[in-house]
Design an enzyme around this catalytic site. Structure first.
Site, PDB file in Angstrom:
ATOM      1  N   GLN A  94       6.026   4.228 -12.481  1.00  0.00           N
ATOM      2  CA  GLN A  94       5.161   4.921 -13.679  1.00  0.00           C
ATOM      3  C   GLN A  94       5.099   5.090 -14.810  1.00  0.00           C
ATOM      4  O   GLN A  94       6.267   5.484 -16.385  1.00  0.00           O
ATOM      5  CB  GLN A  94       6.459   6.778 -13.719  1.00  0.00           C
ATOM      6  CG  GLN A  94       6.546   7.020 -11.702  1.00  0.00           C
ATOM      7  CD  GLN A  94       7.918   8.216 -11.736  1.00  0.00           C
ATOM      8  OE1 GLN A  94       8.258   9.165 -12.107  1.00  0.00           O
ATOM      9  NE2 GLN A  94       9.109   7.630 -11.295  1.00  0.00           N
ATOM     10  N   LYS A 190      -8.129  -3.786  -1.513  1.00  0.00           N
ATOM     11  CA  LYS A 190      -7.976  -2.576  -0.691  1.00  0.00           C
ATOM     12  C   LYS A 190      -8.059  -0.341  -1.586  1.00  0.00           C
ATOM     13  O   LYS A 190      -8.257  -0.585  -2.423  1.00  0.00           O
ATOM     14  CB  LYS A 190      -6.584  -2.061  -1.068  1.00  0.00           C
ATOM     15  CG  LYS A 190      -5.651  -1.608  -1.760  1.00  0.00           C
ATOM     16  CD  LYS A 190      -3.714  -2.526  -1.085  1.00  0.00           C
ATOM     17  CE  LYS A 190      -3.198  -1.485  -2.104  1.00  0.00           C
ATOM     18  NZ  LYS A 190      -3.210  -1.857  -3.756  1.00  0.00           N
ATOM     19  N   ASP A 216       2.914 -10.988  -6.099  1.00  0.00           N
ATOM     20  CA  ASP A 216       3.178  -9.701  -6.532  1.00  0.00           C
ATOM     21  C   ASP A 216       4.177 -10.166  -7.278  1.00  0.00           C
ATOM     22  O   ASP A 216       5.354  -9.891  -6.946  1.00  0.00           O
ATOM     23  CB  ASP A 216       3.268  -8.383  -5.270  1.00  0.00           C
ATOM     24  CG  ASP A 216       2.129  -7.307  -5.578  1.00  0.00           C
ATOM     25  OD1 ASP A 216       2.150  -7.037  -6.722  1.00  0.00           O
ATOM     26  OD2 ASP A 216       2.216  -6.645  -4.984  1.00  0.00           O
ATOM     27  N   ASP A 220       7.994  -2.805  -1.847  1.00  0.00           N
ATOM     28  CA  ASP A 220       8.498  -1.694  -1.624  1.00  0.00           C
ATOM     29  C   ASP A 220       8.444  -1.532   0.225  1.00  0.00           C
ATOM     30  O   ASP A 220       9.596  -1.410   0.782  1.00  0.00           O
ATOM     31  CB  ASP A 220       8.185  -0.461  -2.605  1.00  0.00           C
ATOM     32  CG  ASP A 220       8.542   0.790  -2.545  1.00  0.00           C
ATOM     33  OD1 ASP A 220      10.038   1.175  -1.410  1.00  0.00           O
ATOM     34  OD2 ASP A 220       8.637   1.296  -2.751  1.00  0.00           O
ATOM     35  N   SER A 221       7.137  -0.825   0.495  1.00  0.00           N
ATOM     36  CA  SER A 221       6.963  -0.178   1.418  1.00  0.00           C
ATOM     37  C   SER A 221       7.006  -1.530   2.687  1.00  0.00           C
ATOM     38  O   SER A 221       6.291  -1.557   3.628  1.00  0.00           O
ATOM     39  CB  SER A 221       5.866   0.706   1.715  1.00  0.00           C
ATOM     40  OG  SER A 221       5.092   0.226   1.551  1.00  0.00           O
TER      41      SER A 221
END
Length: 310
Positions: A94, A190, A216, A220-221
Protein backbone atom coordinates in the site's frame (compact mmCIF):
# COMPACT_ATOMS: atom_id res chain seq x y z
CA UNK A 1 24.75 -4.76 20.71
CA UNK A 2 21.55 -6.05 22.25
CA UNK A 3 19.12 -8.24 20.30
CA UNK A 4 15.42 -8.25 21.19
CA UNK A 5 12.99 -10.58 19.40
CA UNK A 6 9.24 -10.30 19.04
CA UNK A 7 6.97 -13.29 18.45
CA UNK A 8 6.65 -13.04 14.66
CA UNK A 9 9.70 -15.11 13.65
CA UNK A 10 11.54 -16.49 16.65
CA UNK A 11 13.45 -19.06 14.58
CA UNK A 12 15.01 -16.37 12.37
CA UNK A 13 15.88 -14.21 15.41
CA UNK A 14 17.65 -17.18 17.02
CA UNK A 15 19.53 -17.91 13.76
CA UNK A 16 20.67 -14.26 13.55
CA UNK A 17 21.77 -14.37 17.21
CA UNK A 18 23.73 -17.57 16.52
CA UNK A 19 25.44 -15.93 13.52
CA UNK A 20 26.43 -12.92 15.65
CA UNK A 21 27.40 -15.18 18.57
CA UNK A 22 25.19 -13.10 20.88
CA UNK A 23 22.31 -14.16 23.14
CA UNK A 24 18.82 -12.77 22.66
CA UNK A 25 17.98 -10.25 25.38
CA UNK A 26 15.62 -11.70 27.96
CA UNK A 27 12.18 -10.22 27.43
CA UNK A 28 8.51 -11.08 27.79
CA UNK A 29 6.00 -10.34 25.03
CA UNK A 30 2.58 -11.66 25.97
CA UNK A 31 -1.14 -10.91 25.86
CA UNK A 32 -3.68 -9.96 28.51
CA UNK A 33 -7.04 -11.73 28.44
CA UNK A 34 -8.47 -9.08 26.09
CA UNK A 35 -5.43 -9.53 23.75
CA UNK A 36 -3.70 -6.30 24.78
CA UNK A 37 0.05 -6.64 24.26
CA UNK A 38 2.31 -6.49 27.31
CA UNK A 39 6.11 -6.19 27.03
CA UNK A 40 8.80 -6.38 29.69
CA UNK A 41 12.51 -6.19 28.87
CA UNK A 42 14.26 -8.12 31.64
CA UNK A 43 17.83 -6.88 31.09
CA UNK A 44 19.51 -3.49 31.39
CA UNK A 45 19.63 -1.72 28.00
CA UNK A 46 20.63 1.78 29.18
CA UNK A 47 23.03 3.31 26.66
CA UNK A 48 22.96 0.20 24.46
CA UNK A 49 22.64 -0.20 20.68
CA UNK A 50 19.47 -2.31 20.47
CA UNK A 51 18.17 -4.23 17.44
CA UNK A 52 14.52 -5.35 17.51
CA UNK A 53 13.89 -8.28 15.14
CA UNK A 54 10.25 -8.46 14.08
CA UNK A 55 8.55 -9.18 10.74
CA UNK A 56 5.14 -7.55 10.41
CA UNK A 57 3.74 -10.75 8.86
CA UNK A 58 0.42 -12.50 9.59
CA UNK A 59 -1.26 -11.49 11.84
CA UNK A 60 0.21 -8.20 10.62
CA UNK A 61 -1.55 -5.86 13.05
CA UNK A 62 -0.64 -7.94 16.13
CA UNK A 63 3.01 -8.12 15.14
CA UNK A 64 3.15 -4.41 14.28
CA UNK A 65 1.66 -3.54 17.67
CA UNK A 66 4.18 -5.81 19.40
CA UNK A 67 7.00 -3.99 17.62
CA UNK A 68 5.72 -0.53 18.57
CA UNK A 69 5.34 -1.48 22.24
CA UNK A 70 8.77 -3.15 22.39
CA UNK A 71 10.30 0.03 20.95
CA UNK A 72 8.45 2.18 23.49
CA UNK A 73 9.69 -0.04 26.33
CA UNK A 74 13.29 0.27 25.09
CA UNK A 75 13.03 4.04 24.64
CA UNK A 76 11.74 4.43 28.21
CA UNK A 77 14.60 2.19 29.39
CA UNK A 78 17.10 4.70 27.92
CA UNK A 79 18.45 2.62 25.03
CA UNK A 80 20.99 4.72 23.11
CA UNK A 81 19.82 3.70 19.64
CA UNK A 82 16.91 1.49 18.54
CA UNK A 83 17.06 -0.22 15.13
CA UNK A 84 13.91 -1.94 13.88
CA UNK A 85 14.97 -5.02 11.90
CA UNK A 86 12.02 -5.85 9.61
CA UNK A 87 12.84 -8.91 7.47
CA UNK A 88 9.35 -8.48 6.01
CA UNK A 89 7.76 -5.02 6.03
CA UNK A 90 3.99 -5.48 6.04
CA UNK A 91 1.75 -2.87 4.37
CA UNK A 92 4.52 -2.26 1.79
CA UNK A 93 2.10 -3.02 -1.05
CA UNK A 94 0.00 0.00 0.00
CA UNK A 95 2.64 2.47 -1.17
CA UNK A 96 0.44 4.73 -3.32
CA UNK A 97 -3.19 5.76 -3.83
CA UNK A 98 -4.75 3.29 -6.30
CA UNK A 99 -7.96 5.33 -6.31
CA UNK A 100 -9.70 8.26 -4.63
CA UNK A 101 -10.11 8.24 -0.83
CA UNK A 102 -7.54 5.46 -0.41
CA UNK A 103 -4.80 5.43 2.26
CA UNK A 104 -1.05 5.19 1.76
CA UNK A 105 -0.64 2.74 4.62
CA UNK A 106 3.09 2.14 4.09
CA UNK A 107 3.71 5.81 4.93
CA UNK A 108 1.42 5.57 7.98
CA UNK A 109 3.39 2.56 9.32
CA UNK A 110 6.66 4.44 8.72
CA UNK A 111 5.30 7.37 10.75
CA UNK A 112 4.16 5.04 13.56
CA UNK A 113 7.61 3.45 13.84
CA UNK A 114 9.36 6.83 13.90
CA UNK A 115 6.93 8.25 16.49
CA UNK A 116 7.33 5.17 18.69
CA UNK A 117 11.06 5.88 18.94
CA UNK A 118 12.81 3.89 16.19
CA UNK A 119 16.11 5.56 15.24
CA UNK A 120 16.96 3.36 12.26
CA UNK A 121 15.29 0.74 10.05
CA UNK A 122 16.84 -2.35 8.49
CA UNK A 123 14.58 -4.22 6.08
CA UNK A 124 14.73 -6.67 3.17
CA UNK A 125 13.50 -6.37 -0.42
CA UNK A 126 10.92 -3.62 -0.04
CA UNK A 127 8.05 -3.98 -2.50
CA UNK A 128 9.08 -0.62 -3.96
CA UNK A 129 12.48 0.94 -3.29
CA UNK A 130 11.03 4.42 -2.87
CA UNK A 131 9.35 3.33 0.39
CA UNK A 132 12.73 4.16 1.96
CA UNK A 133 11.73 7.77 1.38
CA UNK A 134 8.65 7.32 3.57
CA UNK A 135 10.95 7.20 6.60
CA UNK A 136 12.50 10.36 8.03
CA UNK A 137 15.21 8.22 9.65
CA UNK A 138 18.10 6.23 8.10
CA UNK A 139 16.72 3.14 6.31
CA UNK A 140 18.73 0.28 4.82
CA UNK A 141 16.92 -1.87 2.25
CA UNK A 142 18.83 -5.15 1.94
CA UNK A 143 18.56 -7.42 -1.09
CA UNK A 144 18.10 -11.18 -1.02
CA UNK A 145 19.68 -11.43 -4.50
CA UNK A 146 23.08 -12.76 -3.29
CA UNK A 147 21.39 -15.54 -1.31
CA UNK A 148 19.00 -16.48 -4.13
CA UNK A 149 21.74 -16.26 -6.78
CA UNK A 150 24.00 -18.62 -4.80
CA UNK A 151 21.19 -21.17 -4.55
CA UNK A 152 20.33 -20.90 -8.27
CA UNK A 153 23.98 -21.50 -9.20
CA UNK A 154 24.15 -24.56 -6.92
CA UNK A 155 20.88 -26.06 -8.14
CA UNK A 156 21.03 -25.25 -11.87
CA UNK A 157 24.75 -25.27 -12.66
CA UNK A 158 25.29 -25.85 -16.39
CA UNK A 159 21.63 -25.51 -17.43
CA UNK A 160 20.46 -23.05 -20.10
CA UNK A 161 18.67 -20.57 -17.83
CA UNK A 162 16.21 -17.79 -18.55
CA UNK A 163 15.28 -15.43 -15.72
CA UNK A 164 11.64 -14.31 -15.95
CA UNK A 165 9.85 -11.38 -14.33
CA UNK A 166 6.21 -12.33 -13.61
CA UNK A 167 5.11 -8.74 -14.36
CA UNK A 168 6.46 -5.53 -15.83
CA UNK A 169 6.93 -3.97 -12.37
CA UNK A 170 9.46 -6.61 -11.32
CA UNK A 171 11.83 -6.20 -14.28
CA UNK A 172 14.54 -4.36 -12.32
CA UNK A 173 14.61 -7.10 -9.67
CA UNK A 174 14.71 -9.90 -12.25
CA UNK A 175 17.38 -8.12 -14.30
CA UNK A 176 19.64 -7.90 -11.23
CA UNK A 177 19.44 -11.69 -10.75
CA UNK A 178 19.91 -12.33 -14.50
CA UNK A 179 23.03 -10.16 -14.52
CA UNK A 180 24.51 -12.04 -11.54
CA UNK A 181 24.07 -15.46 -13.17
CA UNK A 182 24.78 -14.23 -16.74
CA UNK A 183 21.36 -15.31 -18.06
CA UNK A 184 18.83 -13.80 -20.47
CA UNK A 185 15.67 -12.03 -19.32
CA UNK A 186 12.02 -12.58 -20.26
CA UNK A 187 8.87 -10.82 -19.05
CA UNK A 188 5.34 -12.08 -18.45
CA UNK A 189 2.76 -9.50 -19.49
CA UNK A 190 -0.44 -10.07 -17.53
CA UNK A 191 -3.75 -8.34 -17.10
CA UNK A 192 -5.45 -8.49 -13.70
CA UNK A 193 -9.22 -8.81 -14.14
CA UNK A 194 -10.07 -8.46 -10.43
CA UNK A 195 -8.26 -8.34 -7.06
CA UNK A 196 -6.60 -11.61 -6.15
CA UNK A 197 -6.80 -13.04 -9.68
CA UNK A 198 -4.44 -12.66 -12.61
CA UNK A 199 -4.53 -13.71 -16.24
CA UNK A 200 -1.35 -14.25 -18.22
CA UNK A 201 -1.59 -12.60 -21.62
CA UNK A 202 1.81 -12.75 -23.30
CA UNK A 203 5.45 -13.81 -22.90
CA UNK A 204 8.04 -11.25 -23.99
CA UNK A 205 11.15 -13.26 -24.93
CA UNK A 206 11.93 -16.68 -26.40
CA UNK A 207 11.77 -19.30 -23.62
CA UNK A 208 11.60 -22.41 -25.80
CA UNK A 209 13.98 -25.13 -24.58
CA UNK A 210 15.11 -23.04 -21.58
CA UNK A 211 14.94 -23.69 -17.83
CA UNK A 212 13.00 -20.69 -16.54
CA UNK A 213 13.49 -19.02 -13.15
CA UNK A 214 10.63 -16.73 -12.07
CA UNK A 215 11.86 -13.98 -9.70
CA UNK A 216 9.63 -11.85 -7.46
CA UNK A 217 9.65 -10.12 -4.06
CA UNK A 218 6.32 -11.37 -2.61
CA UNK A 219 4.21 -14.46 -3.25
CA UNK A 220 0.78 -14.13 -1.62
CA UNK A 221 -2.07 -15.98 -3.34
CA UNK A 222 0.47 -17.55 -5.79
CA UNK A 223 -2.03 -17.15 -8.64
CA UNK A 224 0.38 -15.03 -10.69
CA UNK A 225 3.27 -17.48 -10.31
CA UNK A 226 1.20 -20.56 -11.13
CA UNK A 227 -0.38 -18.91 -14.19
CA UNK A 228 3.02 -17.65 -15.33
CA UNK A 229 4.52 -21.15 -14.97
CA UNK A 230 1.68 -22.59 -17.06
CA UNK A 231 2.17 -19.95 -19.78
CA UNK A 232 5.96 -20.48 -19.90
CA UNK A 233 5.60 -24.26 -20.22
CA UNK A 234 3.01 -23.79 -22.96
CA UNK A 235 5.57 -21.63 -24.80
CA UNK A 236 8.12 -24.46 -24.72
CA UNK A 237 10.08 -23.94 -21.49
CA UNK A 238 11.61 -27.22 -20.25
CA UNK A 239 10.95 -26.43 -16.58
CA UNK A 240 9.83 -23.51 -14.41
CA UNK A 241 11.01 -22.73 -10.87
CA UNK A 242 10.33 -19.62 -8.79
CA UNK A 243 12.59 -17.71 -6.39
CA UNK A 244 10.69 -15.28 -4.15
CA UNK A 245 11.96 -13.35 -1.12
CA UNK A 246 8.81 -13.18 1.01
CA UNK A 247 6.58 -16.24 1.20
CA UNK A 248 3.31 -14.74 2.48
CA UNK A 249 1.37 -17.69 0.98
CA UNK A 250 -2.04 -16.82 2.42
CA UNK A 251 -5.31 -18.74 2.04
CA UNK A 252 -5.03 -21.68 -0.34
CA UNK A 253 -1.70 -20.58 -1.82
CA UNK A 254 0.29 -23.61 -0.61
CA UNK A 255 -2.24 -26.04 -2.09
CA UNK A 256 -2.23 -24.01 -5.32
CA UNK A 257 1.58 -24.23 -5.58
CA UNK A 258 1.58 -27.94 -4.74
CA UNK A 259 -0.97 -28.64 -7.48
CA UNK A 260 0.76 -26.42 -10.07
CA UNK A 261 3.34 -27.29 -12.72
CA UNK A 262 6.02 -25.33 -10.83
CA UNK A 263 9.07 -27.54 -10.38
CA UNK A 264 9.98 -25.69 -7.18
CA UNK A 265 9.17 -22.54 -5.22
CA UNK A 266 12.12 -21.27 -3.19
CA UNK A 267 11.41 -18.66 -0.49
CA UNK A 268 13.49 -17.13 2.31
CA UNK A 269 12.76 -17.38 6.02
CA UNK A 270 11.89 -13.65 6.28
CA UNK A 271 8.42 -14.92 7.28
CA UNK A 272 8.16 -17.93 9.58
CA UNK A 273 7.05 -20.96 7.56
CA UNK A 274 3.78 -22.65 8.47
CA UNK A 275 3.47 -26.42 8.82
CA UNK A 276 1.79 -26.57 5.40
CA UNK A 277 4.80 -24.87 3.81
CA UNK A 278 7.25 -27.17 5.60
CA UNK A 279 5.57 -30.35 4.31
CA UNK A 280 4.84 -29.12 0.75
CA UNK A 281 6.78 -31.24 -1.75
CA UNK A 282 7.79 -28.38 -4.05
CA UNK A 283 8.38 -25.49 -1.61
CA UNK A 284 11.85 -24.98 -0.14
CA UNK A 285 13.21 -22.36 2.27
CA UNK A 286 16.67 -20.74 2.28
CA UNK A 287 17.87 -18.65 5.21
CA UNK A 288 18.71 -14.96 5.13
CA UNK A 289 19.99 -14.97 8.75
CA UNK A 290 23.69 -14.52 7.80
CA UNK A 291 22.84 -11.63 5.44
CA UNK A 292 20.74 -9.77 8.02
CA UNK A 293 23.17 -10.62 10.84
CA UNK A 294 26.12 -9.23 8.89
CA UNK A 295 24.18 -6.04 8.05
CA UNK A 296 23.35 -5.62 11.75
CA UNK A 297 27.00 -6.08 12.73
CA UNK A 298 28.15 -3.51 10.18
CA UNK A 299 25.47 -1.07 11.35
CA UNK A 300 26.62 -1.44 14.96
CA UNK A 301 30.26 -0.96 13.94
CA UNK A 302 29.42 2.02 11.69
CA UNK A 303 30.73 0.21 8.60
CA UNK A 304 29.35 0.09 5.05
CA UNK A 305 26.25 -2.04 4.50
CA UNK A 306 25.97 -1.43 0.75
CA UNK A 307 29.34 -3.16 0.16
CA UNK A 308 27.57 -6.44 1.00
CA UNK A 309 26.05 -6.27 -2.49
CA UNK A 310 29.06 -5.17 -4.55
Amino acid sequence: MKLVAGNSNRALAEAIAAYLNLPLTKSVVRRFADMEVFVEVQENVRGQDVFVIQSTSYPANDHLMELLIIVDALKRASARRITAVLPYFGYARQDRKPGPRSPISAKLVANLLTTAGVNRVLTLDLHAGQIQGFFDIPTDNLFAAPVLTRDIQQQYNGEDLMVVSPDVGGVVRARAIAKRINADLAIVDKRRERAGESEVMNIIGDVKGRSCILVDDIVDSAGTLCNAAEALLNKGATSVSAYVTHGVLSGGAVARVSASRLKELVITDSIQATEAIRVAHNIRTVTIAPLIGEAMRRTAEERSVSSLFD
